[in-house]
Design a protein around this motif. Structure first.
Motif, short mmCIF file in Angstrom:
data_model
loop_
_atom_site.label_atom_id
_atom_site.label_comp_id
_atom_site.label_asym_id
_atom_site.label_seq_id
_atom_site.Cartn_x
_atom_site.Cartn_y
_atom_site.Cartn_z
N ASN A 60 -72.78 -1.90 -69.06
CA ASN A 60 -73.14 -4.20 -69.61
C ASN A 60 -74.23 -4.68 -69.51
N GLU A 61 -73.87 -5.61 -70.58
CA GLU A 61 -75.43 -6.13 -70.53
C GLU A 61 -75.94 -6.75 -69.75
N VAL A 106 -72.42 -0.09 -64.21
CA VAL A 106 -71.91 1.31 -64.66
C VAL A 106 -70.25 0.27 -65.37
N ILE A 107 -70.19 0.88 -66.64
CA ILE A 107 -68.23 -0.03 -66.77
C ILE A 107 -67.07 1.61 -66.90
N ARG A 108 -66.50 0.64 -65.16
CA ARG A 108 -65.77 1.84 -64.99
C ARG A 108 -64.20 1.74 -65.49
N SER A 109 -64.09 0.80 -66.40
CA SER A 109 -62.76 0.08 -67.11
C SER A 109 -62.60 -0.50 -67.62
N LYS A 157 -65.12 -6.46 -72.48
CA LYS A 157 -63.94 -7.96 -73.38
C LYS A 157 -64.34 -7.52 -75.24
N PRO A 158 -63.41 -7.74 -76.19
CA PRO A 158 -63.88 -7.78 -77.86
C PRO A 158 -65.59 -8.51 -77.64
N SER A 211 -74.30 -0.73 -78.08
CA SER A 211 -73.10 -1.05 -79.62
C SER A 211 -72.27 -1.94 -79.10
N GLN A 212 -71.86 -2.80 -79.94
CA GLN A 212 -70.72 -3.73 -79.42
C GLN A 212 -69.37 -3.25 -79.02
N VAL A 213 -68.69 -3.91 -78.95
CA VAL A 213 -66.59 -3.63 -78.72
C VAL A 213 -66.50 -4.22 -79.93
N ILE A 214 -65.37 -3.44 -80.37
CA ILE A 214 -64.77 -4.55 -81.22
C ILE A 214 -63.61 -4.58 -81.06
N SER A 215 -63.02 -3.71 -80.82
CA SER A 215 -61.48 -3.55 -79.71
C SER A 215 -61.00 -2.52 -78.63
N LEU A 216 -60.57 -3.19 -78.02
CA LEU A 216 -59.63 -2.02 -76.29
C LEU A 216 -58.38 -1.93 -77.11
N ARG A 217 -58.27 -0.51 -76.39
CA ARG A 217 -57.08 -0.01 -76.19
C ARG A 217 -56.78 1.04 -74.54
#
Length: 507
Positions: free
Chosen positions: A436-437, A441-444, A449-450, A465-471
């Motif tokens: 993350n910023e 470490v991002i585990r989940s 957030k978008p 990169s930048q998060v557009i959507s989450l699924r």
């Protein structure tokens, strides 16, 4: 008969005219007097006409012991009330009895409250025989408490005395009774006379001196027993034998003493302390002297029994000797000697063999002990210790080498396993790590957030990169369902993902 040692007083003189007495003028007696006036008049009259101290002799009656002593002193003509206070009673030394004749010393006063004229005693003394009897009883009590009369300390009289010392007066009849009796019964018993006074003031000292000398010289003179005796008489005549000095020397005398004082009814302290008491001088001599006729009869009976016994013994021994002479040992002595010789030879062989066997066993045991001593010698023990130390050093070196080789092989194997499981190797296989910023470490997907900025690390670099959507993936949905089902079960300790733990150090 009661006697008052004072000037006589005539009561009729009280009714005469008043006169001067002791410098005082009496008042004229009125027509009537009160009881108190009469009592005071009696008291004054007694004080004026009687001496301050009187001695009265009489017989005691009505004796009462109530802390103080109350009694009457009487004779054939009159009775006098008497009082002895407790302080006087304690120092009197005896308790008066009814019928005892005494001399009472004191003062006469009138006791107004009871209307009695009484003799207040300061001292009470028995008269004549009574005083001696009291002194005798008092001394007996003292000697009894001191153990003088104890039968256990008294010595036995000798059966056959060689010399008997008779302590008595040379002129007394008691000596002749003793000598006649001893001469008649057994002339073999020697008699030694110790002449002393047996009556008078110096008698007790002479008797004590005589007994003391006998005690000191009895071994040198060979005295086996003592007879202390005298004839009858009054208690005053026998009083020398009731003195403490005589009792003391008799108590300490090492020679048996038999005492015969006075008649059979007389009892003295000397007889009570002596080892034995006899009723008369004759009886004392009989107790110490064996009867010659009885001894002759006894000797004849002993001789008869001895002859009979010796005859039987000789007959019995003769029969035994005859039986022994018929034994085969004497009838066939040669054959018995041959048998004994063969037995002796066999015993000698057995003894020699036993001694050799025993010597061999001792030699073997000595060799074993010698070998053991050699093994226990300090040089030998030092050599054995050095050999043991060399073997231990070689074993320890060999073990350390094997252990070092094994540890090196284990380190190499662990290094390979660590490289295979390390994060660099995982990235080489096509995996990536997302941060993350903040660089964690991002585990989940729940951690982002978008619109959030993220960084992805590959094996050969990184990409922002930048998060557009989450699924959520289908696998995550199934896992949530499983977690929901597990909530109904007891809580268990969660185990960390071993693969994700590898990246913990990268955050």
């Amino acid at each position: 008969m009661s006697q008052l040692h004072f000037n006589q007083f005539d009561p009729q003189k009280m009714s005469g005219p008043a006169k001067v007495d002791n410098g005082r003028k009496r008042k004229k007696t009125p027509d009537h007097l009160t009881v108190g006036q009469v009592s005071r008049l009696i008291d004054e009259t007694l004080k004026d006409h009687l001496p301050s101290t009187v001695r009265v002799i009489g017989e005691i009656s009505g004796f009462r012991d109530r802390t103080h002593w109350y009694f009457d002193l009487k004779d054939s003509e009159a009775v006098l009330n008497c009082v002895a206070f407790a302080s006087v009673a304690r120092t009197t030394g005896f308790v008066p009895e009814n019928g005892m004749e005494v001399v009472v010393t004191g003062r006469i006063e009138h006791y107004a409250k009871q209307g009695k004229t009484q003799l207040y005693a300061r001292r009470i003394e028995p008269v004549g025989q009574g005083s001696l009897e009291i002194a005798f009883r008092k001394l007996c009590e003292e000697l009894r408490e001191a153990g003088y009369f104890d039968p256990r300390r008294k010595k036995r009289l000798p059966t056959f005395p060689g010399l008997v010392a008779v302590v008595t007066s040379r002129s007394g009849a008691a000596l002749q009774d003793v000598l006649d009796t001893m001469r008649r019964r057994c002339p073999a018993v020697a008699v030694g006379l110790v002449d002393v006074r047996v009556q008078g003031d110096q008698a007790a000292k002479e008797i004590a001196r005589a007994i003391r000398n006998i005690s000191r010289l009895h071994e040198k003179l060979g005295i086996d027993a003592v007879i202390l005796t005298r004839g009858g008489g009054s208690m005053e005549d026998l009083w020398a034998f009731n003195e403490r000095i005589v009792a003391d020397v008799l108590f300490r005398c090492p020679v048996p003493v038999i005492a015969a004082i006075g008649h059979e009814t007389d009892t003295t302290v000397a007889e009570l302390v002596a080892d034995e008491r006899a009723a008369t001088p004759t009886q004392a001599a009989m107790r110490l002297t064996p009867d010659r006729s009885a001894l002759s009869e006894q000797l004849f009976q002993i001789r008869t029994r001895l002859v009979r016994s010796m005859s039987g013994y000789v007959k019995h021994e003769r029969q035994r000797l005859l039986a022994v002479s018929r034994h085969s040992f004497f009838t066939d002595a040669q054959s018995r000697l041959e048998i004994a010789s063969r037995r002796l030879t066999n015993d000698a062989k057995h003894l020699r063999s036993a001694l050799q066997s025993q010597a061999q066993q001792k030699s073997m045991k000595l060799a074993a002990v010698e070998q053991q001593l050699i093994s226990l010698h300090p040089d030998q023990r030092l050599t054995i210790a050095k050999d043991r130390l060399s073997r231990v050093r070689a074993d320890l070196t060999r073990a350390l080498r094997v252990r070092h080789k094994t540890a090196a092989q284990q380190c190499t194997s662990l290094e390979k396993q660590l490289n295979l499981a390390g994060p660099g190797n995982i990235l080489q296989r096509g995996y990536s790590i997302t941060f993350n910023e903040q660089g964690r470490v991002i585990r989940s997907i729940s951690r982002i957030k978008p619109g959030s900025s993220i960084t992805t690390r590959f094996a050969d670099g990184e990409a922002d990169s930048q998060v557009i959507s989450l699924r959520e993936t289908l696998l995550v949905q199934h896992e949530k369902k499983a977690v929901h089902e597990e909530k109904s079960l007891p809580p268990q300790e969660e185990s960390a993902d071993p693969q994700m733990d590898l990246f913990t150090g990268l955050e």
